[in-house]
Design a protein around this motif. Sequence first.
Motif, short mmCIF file in Angstrom:
data_model
loop_
_atom_site.label_atom_id
_atom_site.label_comp_id
_atom_site.label_asym_id
_atom_site.label_seq_id
_atom_site.Cartn_x
_atom_site.Cartn_y
_atom_site.Cartn_z
N GLY A 189 -38.66 -57.48 -39.69
CA GLY A 189 -38.56 -57.90 -38.30
C GLY A 189 -39.73 -58.77 -37.89
O GLY A 189 -40.74 -58.86 -38.59
N PRO A 190 -39.62 -59.43 -36.74
CA PRO A 190 -40.71 -60.29 -36.27
C PRO A 190 -41.98 -59.53 -35.91
O PRO A 190 -43.01 -60.16 -35.66
CB PRO A 190 -40.10 -60.98 -35.04
CG PRO A 190 -38.99 -60.07 -34.60
CD PRO A 190 -38.46 -59.44 -35.84
N ASP A 191 -41.90 -58.20 -35.89
CA ASP A 191 -43.10 -57.42 -35.60
C ASP A 191 -43.94 -57.14 -36.85
O ASP A 191 -44.99 -56.50 -36.77
CB ASP A 191 -42.73 -56.08 -34.94
CG ASP A 191 -41.75 -55.26 -35.79
OD1 ASP A 191 -41.15 -55.84 -36.73
OD2 ASP A 191 -41.59 -54.06 -35.51
N HIS A 192 -43.50 -57.63 -38.01
CA HIS A 192 -44.28 -57.48 -39.24
C HIS A 192 -45.65 -58.14 -39.05
O HIS A 192 -45.75 -59.24 -38.49
CB HIS A 192 -43.55 -58.14 -40.41
CG HIS A 192 -44.16 -57.86 -41.75
ND1 HIS A 192 -45.30 -58.50 -42.19
CD2 HIS A 192 -43.80 -57.01 -42.75
CE1 HIS A 192 -45.61 -58.07 -43.40
NE2 HIS A 192 -44.71 -57.17 -43.76
N PRO A 193 -46.74 -57.50 -39.49
CA PRO A 193 -48.09 -58.03 -39.24
C PRO A 193 -48.30 -59.46 -39.72
O PRO A 193 -48.93 -60.27 -39.02
CB PRO A 193 -49.01 -57.05 -39.99
CG PRO A 193 -48.23 -55.78 -40.05
CD PRO A 193 -46.79 -56.17 -40.15
N GLN A 242 -46.45 -61.82 -37.39
CA GLN A 242 -47.20 -61.94 -36.13
C GLN A 242 -48.42 -62.83 -36.30
O GLN A 242 -48.73 -63.65 -35.44
CB GLN A 242 -47.62 -60.55 -35.66
CG GLN A 242 -46.48 -59.68 -35.16
CD GLN A 242 -45.91 -60.21 -33.84
OE1 GLN A 242 -46.61 -60.30 -32.85
NE2 GLN A 242 -44.63 -60.53 -33.85
#
Length: 245
Positions: free
Chosen positions: A78-82, A85
């Motif tokens: 997901g786009p929340d992967h470090p 980001q």
Amino acid sequence: MTEFPALDRQFLAPVDQARLTVAAPATHPPRILLLYGSLRERSFSRLLVGEAARILQALGCETRIFDPRDLPLPDAAGPDHPKVQELRALSQWSEGQVWCSPERHGAITGVIKSQIDWIPLEIGSVRPTQGKTLAVMQVSGGSQSFNAVNTLRLLGRWMRMITIPNQSSVAMAYKEFDENDRMKPSSYYERVVDVMEELVKFTLLTRDRADYLVDRYSERKADGRIPEHVALGAEAMRHEAATAS
């Protein structure tokens, strides 16, 4: 022809030359993000990006090089992967970018494409790359080619970036770096300097004007957004007509 039946004139904005003149231009160093396209231990695209960053710093820029290791494939996380980001934050931070890819099977690598694919064309009403400058480079193991830089140009246009005219293609890259991983003097090195000089000039020329340069009729029409000076002109005409009556 004086009639334009397909044109909605209230959203047409004659060029406002005053907005192309910046009274108080930004004074901070140009912010440049550099991306490379190989995970090899001795990656020549990474070494070339390193040389480009040194040149940019000598020209007064602030630079960041993104490390693509551990960046997941697009849609595999997901786009929340470090790492995603981190990449998106750097793209938002930048005012210009450098993309460098090895040529593999006549095209760019999956490593560089994954990075570009993770940078969205649009997040809400924000376009993270629109109006930013871009320089493209490639390295080849064989004779000089331009397949990778041509593909990077296509992607830059798709991302609505201002891709500068000059570019760098380094043939037989394994011959162009010494035992300290520094680029040897050559016409290839001189071209990299040329490209970075041009990138800095275009970035300084456009960064304070980017919002105006990419303002589009079709988007104003879709948003119902009448250009300010058109609205002011219409209001002035209404006021004049009211006064006259």
